[in-house]
Design a protein around this motif. Sequence first.
Motif, PDB file in Angstrom:
ATOM      1  N   UNK A   1       0.820  -1.213   0.000  1.00  0.00           N
ATOM      2  CA  UNK A   1       0.000   0.000   0.000  1.00  0.00           C
ATOM      3  C   UNK A   1       0.853   1.262   0.000  1.00  0.00           C
ATOM      4  N   UNK A   2       2.061   1.172   0.537  1.00  0.00           N
ATOM      5  CA  UNK A   2       2.951   2.341   0.528  1.00  0.00           C
ATOM      6  C   UNK A   2       3.458   2.652  -0.872  1.00  0.00           C
ATOM      7  N   UNK A   3       3.422   1.653  -1.753  1.00  0.00           N
ATOM      8  CA  UNK A   3       3.874   1.856  -3.130  1.00  0.00           C
ATOM      9  C   UNK A   3       2.855   2.633  -3.960  1.00  0.00           C
ATOM     10  N   UNK A   4       1.602   2.623  -3.502  1.00  0.00           N
ATOM     11  CA  UNK A   4       0.527   3.270  -4.255  1.00  0.00           C
ATOM     12  C   UNK A   4      -0.195   4.248  -3.319  1.00  0.00           C
ATOM     13  N   UNK A   5      -0.112   5.557  -3.597  1.00  0.00           N
ATOM     14  CA  UNK A   5      -0.685   6.570  -2.698  1.00  0.00           C
ATOM     15  C   UNK A   5      -2.179   6.411  -2.432  1.00  0.00           C
ATOM     16  N   UNK A   6      -2.924   5.856  -3.406  1.00  0.00           N
ATOM     17  CA  UNK A   6      -4.368   5.687  -3.228  1.00  0.00           C
ATOM     18  C   UNK A   6      -4.782   4.287  -3.653  1.00  0.00           C
ATOM     19  N   UNK A   7      -5.935   3.856  -3.153  1.00  0.00           N
ATOM     20  CA  UNK A   7      -6.471   2.552  -3.564  1.00  0.00           C
ATOM     21  C   UNK A   7      -6.820   2.560  -5.049  1.00  0.00           C
ATOM     22  N   UNK A   8      -7.227   3.719  -5.552  1.00  0.00           N
ATOM     23  CA  UNK A   8      -7.556   3.811  -6.973  1.00  0.00           C
ATOM     24  C   UNK A   8      -6.328   3.524  -7.832  1.00  0.00           C
ATOM     25  N   UNK A   9      -5.180   4.054  -7.418  1.00  0.00           N
ATOM     26  CA  UNK A   9      -3.948   3.792  -8.154  1.00  0.00           C
ATOM     27  C   UNK A   9      -3.556   2.326  -8.051  1.00  0.00           C
ATOM     28  N   UNK A  10      -3.746   1.748  -6.873  1.00  0.00           N
ATOM     29  CA  UNK A  10      -3.454   0.326  -6.696  1.00  0.00           C
ATOM     30  C   UNK A  10      -4.355  -0.518  -7.588  1.00  0.00           C
TER      31      UNK A  10
ATOM     32  N   UNK B   1     -12.886   7.034 -11.188  1.00  0.00           N
ATOM     33  CA  UNK B   1     -12.179   7.801 -10.159  1.00  0.00           C
ATOM     34  C   UNK B   1     -10.731   7.324 -10.025  1.00  0.00           C
ATOM     35  N   UNK B   2      -9.798   8.269 -10.107  1.00  0.00           N
ATOM     36  CA  UNK B   2      -8.399   7.952  -9.896  1.00  0.00           C
ATOM     37  C   UNK B   2      -7.668   7.366 -11.084  1.00  0.00           C
ATOM     38  N   UNK B   3      -8.340   7.210 -12.216  1.00  0.00           N
ATOM     39  CA  UNK B   3      -7.676   6.636 -13.388  1.00  0.00           C
ATOM     40  C   UNK B   3      -6.604   7.592 -13.903  1.00  0.00           C
TER      41      UNK B   3
END
Length: 230
Positions: free
Chosen positions: A53-62, A120-122
């Motif tokens: 999770x630290x590699x991706x600032x948001x869940x959307x990015x993950x 969202x977040x794309x």
Amino acid sequence: MTLLIRDVPQTERPRERFIREGAKALSNQEIVAILLRTGTKQSSALHVASTLLSQFPTLAMFSEAPLEEIQKVPGIGMAKAIELSAAIELGRRIQRETKLVRPVISSPEDAAELVSEDMRGLQQEHFVALYLNTKNHVIKQKTLFIGSLNASIVHPREVFKEALQSSSASVICLHNHPSGDPSPSPEDISVTKRLRQAGAILGIELLDHIIVGDGCFISLKERGFFATIS
């Protein structure tokens, strides 16, 4: 030293908390740890989840991360990366199915709300078409193109091929602006003009082209652009 799962009091372990308190009480880290099931010899599933999770600032990015990026996290191989991606996709489908319980489009707001969660977040532009019957019920929702919007990518042939196959009476097109600003670009106007012209020839009306931003949207029809690109 990294804390291993056996060092965590049993009552505070993710699975036990899930059973006792329910999924909503768990953090993102704990939910991912449950999906991972195991960690490594040096790190617990909780630690691997935290690193991920630290590699991706948001869940959307993950949620948009390719398998190759997920596998770069120590403790996550191909199998676990696939399982995580599959869980995310299942969540998307559940959300979409829930929204489609009453898939009737009576306003631009209805159309934007239907796709906003998916968009969202794309980090890239996604072009989506909603295919409607004569009563404005959604027959099909399909992402047709991914990438910078221009006339060479968004071809009317692909948009209306789906409309013909599903016997649609009309189409609503939507795409996102990753910048968050839904203001239409010249390319957006050009694409809309070509789609309106193609739809008129086929007898399948383009009802609207909606641009989705960060918590907002613009309907090209409501803004009067349709009057200038007939």
